[in-house]
Write an enzyme that holds these catalytic residues in place. Structure first.
Site, PDB file in Angstrom:
ATOM      1  CD  GLU A  23      -8.836   1.855   5.653  1.00  0.00           C
ATOM      2  OE1 GLU A  23      -8.198   1.445   4.678  1.00  0.00           O
ATOM      3  OE2 GLU A  23      -8.786   1.327   6.768  1.00  0.00           O
TER       4      GLU A  23
ATOM      5  CD  GLU B  47      -2.454  -1.435   2.699  1.00  0.00           C
ATOM      6  OE1 GLU B  47      -2.724  -0.398   3.331  1.00  0.00           O
ATOM      7  OE2 GLU B  47      -2.812  -2.562   3.059  1.00  0.00           O
TER       8      GLU B  47
END
Ligand SMILES: *[C@@H]1O[C@H](CO)[C@@H](O)[C@H](O)[C@H]1NC(C)=O
Ligand SMILES: *[C@@H]1O[C@H](CO)[C@@H](O)[C@H](O)[C@H]1NC(C)=O
Length: 418
Positions: A333, A222
């Site tokens: 997120e 990520e």
């Protein structure tokens, strides 16, 4: 036996029972305190390598310039005899790299950088590492969990596993592709400074490269930007990376907070503040991130902007990703801790809904994947996902200028998201 004698015996018992307990408790407490202090001290010693030079950034960070061979990666037992790869053998935009092509497509408009650059540079042969402070670790729940995401932190879109209460309140607004074999991904991500309501919440915008099974043995790489008061002690927008090979359980961490990622670049520090940041109806700034797999060595490389090749995750860290990724996600997120029984007002992206468009809502543009022929191409069959569109939403599109793009984000708590 007389009453007095009984009473005396009783008192004696009481004294013998209570005294050591009271004393024991304080000693135990002192022991615990001391153990934690030692634990923090030895963890800091492991994380913060001896520096050739240290730079004090205006945001309070200290950036240590650490010799490349002394970086945290080489604490990993499997990296003991590792020879650092000073460049990938292949670049999806530039094909096979010859010596003359090592610095990739020099760009003139590299005006997005990191705040600490205002105060100095790291010499060649070193890498910049954000120094971890005692307070950073003490803010976390435990020394062990510092720098790590909670287990099962990534969502599988549109599955029955999506349960609003079952994900520790994590909320997403993302697009994704799945079902193919992916060897990398790219995006240009608009950079904002979303407000965070509670220090234990965060807001991030990133690319996920995924393989394996959600919640069990998920492999994930990520990268993106994040605001995370617990991790960094402030509300700055910071460049970050993450990796795990077991669904965030035992392996992996943010940035260089464990051994794994091998950094070769002396200009960009993981976890450092990005500068400048976009503002509403005003200047917009974005960062380009590219992650790709070297088809020869198998390592996963990361590039920031047009010219900074940061380093790589060695192939052996992973199981599924040693072959290829089976899913890519792009988007935002946040954590909604519902601390006062209401939805958090922590923002995602710019804090504005996608419908507001450019200059107001956050965006990802030039979204691409590295496909089977190892070249960059537009993703097909894009899915979109968000748990509660009235809190955070996502809208995708396609244009000549921007290729595949989407606007995303939102304010969190509002009349439609109570
Ligand atoms: C590293 O090299 C040494 C000496 O050649 C060898 O004994 C050791 O097993 C190697 N370690 C790893 C992890 O390959
Ligand atoms: C971060 O932002 C919150 C409000 O969004 C504020 O209460 C807090 O003081 C800020 N923290 C720092 C370290 O600036």
């Amino acid at each position: 036996m007389g009453v007095l004698k009984l009473l005396f015996l009783f008192l004696l018992m009481l004294v013998s029972l209570t005294l050591p307990t009271v004393g024991g408790k304080t000693t135990l407490h002192r022991h615990r305190h001391r153990r934690r202090r030692l634990e923090v001290h030895s963890h800091l010693k492991k994380l913060n390598k001896p520096a050739v030079k240290s730079i004090k950034s205006p945001d309070g960070d200290i950036i240590d310039c650490v010799r490349m061979a002394h970086q945290p990666a080489f604490d990993h037992p499997l990296l003991k005899n590792h020879t650092i790869q000073m460049r990938p053998t292949f670049h999806p935009e530039g094909g096979i790299l010859s010596d003359s092509k090592v610095s990739i497509k020099g760009s003139k408009s590299e005006d997005i950088t990191q705040l600490w650059h205002l105060k100095g540079k790291c010499p060649k042969g070193t890498i910049p590492i954000r120094r971890t402070k005692k307070e950073d670790i003490l803010r976390g729940n435990s020394v062990k969990s510092y720098g790590k995401k909670k287990p099962y932190a990534t969502v599988k879109p549109n599955s029955i596993e999506v349960d609003l209460n079952g994900q520790n309140g994590h909320q997403h607004a993302i697009i994704y592709v799945e079902g193919g074999q992916y060897y990398g991904a790219k995006a240009t991500i608009n950079v904002w400074s979303p407000k965070i309501q509670q220090t234990n919440e965060f807001s991030l915008s990133q690319i996920w490269i995924l393989g394996g099974t959600f919640g069990q043995d998920l492999n994930s790489i990520e990268a993106g930007w994040q605001v995370s008061p617990d991790l960094y002690g402030d509300n700055n927008t910071r460049l970050f990376t993450y990796w795990t090979s077991d669904a965030y359980q035992a392996t992996g961490c943010y940035n260089l907070l464990c051994s794994g990622f091998v950094q070769i670049n002396n200009e960009i520090a993981m976890g450092a503040s990005i500068f400048p940041i976009s503002s509403y109806k005003s200047s917009q700034y974005d960062i380009s991130l590219l992650i790709w797999k070297d088809p020869k060595e198998g390592n996963w490389w990361m590039q920031f902007g047009n010219k900074y090749v940061l380093g790589y995750w060695p192939a052996f860290l992973f199981s599924y990703l040693t072959d290829s990724a089976s899913m890519i996600e792009w988007g935002g997120e946040v954590v909604n801790s519902e601390s006062d029984g209401q939805h958090t007002s922590t923002q995602m992206g710019s804090g504005h809904f996608p419908g507001e468009g450019f200059g107001k809502a956050g965006y990802f543009r030039n979204i691409q994947i590295v496909g089977e022929s190892n070249s960059l191409r537009a993703p097909e069959d894009i899915g979109i996902f968000t748990e509660q569109p009235s809190c955070y939403d996502v809208q995708n599109g396609k244009s000549d200028d921007w290729g595949n793009y989407f606007f995303y984000g939102g304010p969190g708590r509002n009349p439609n998201c109570p």
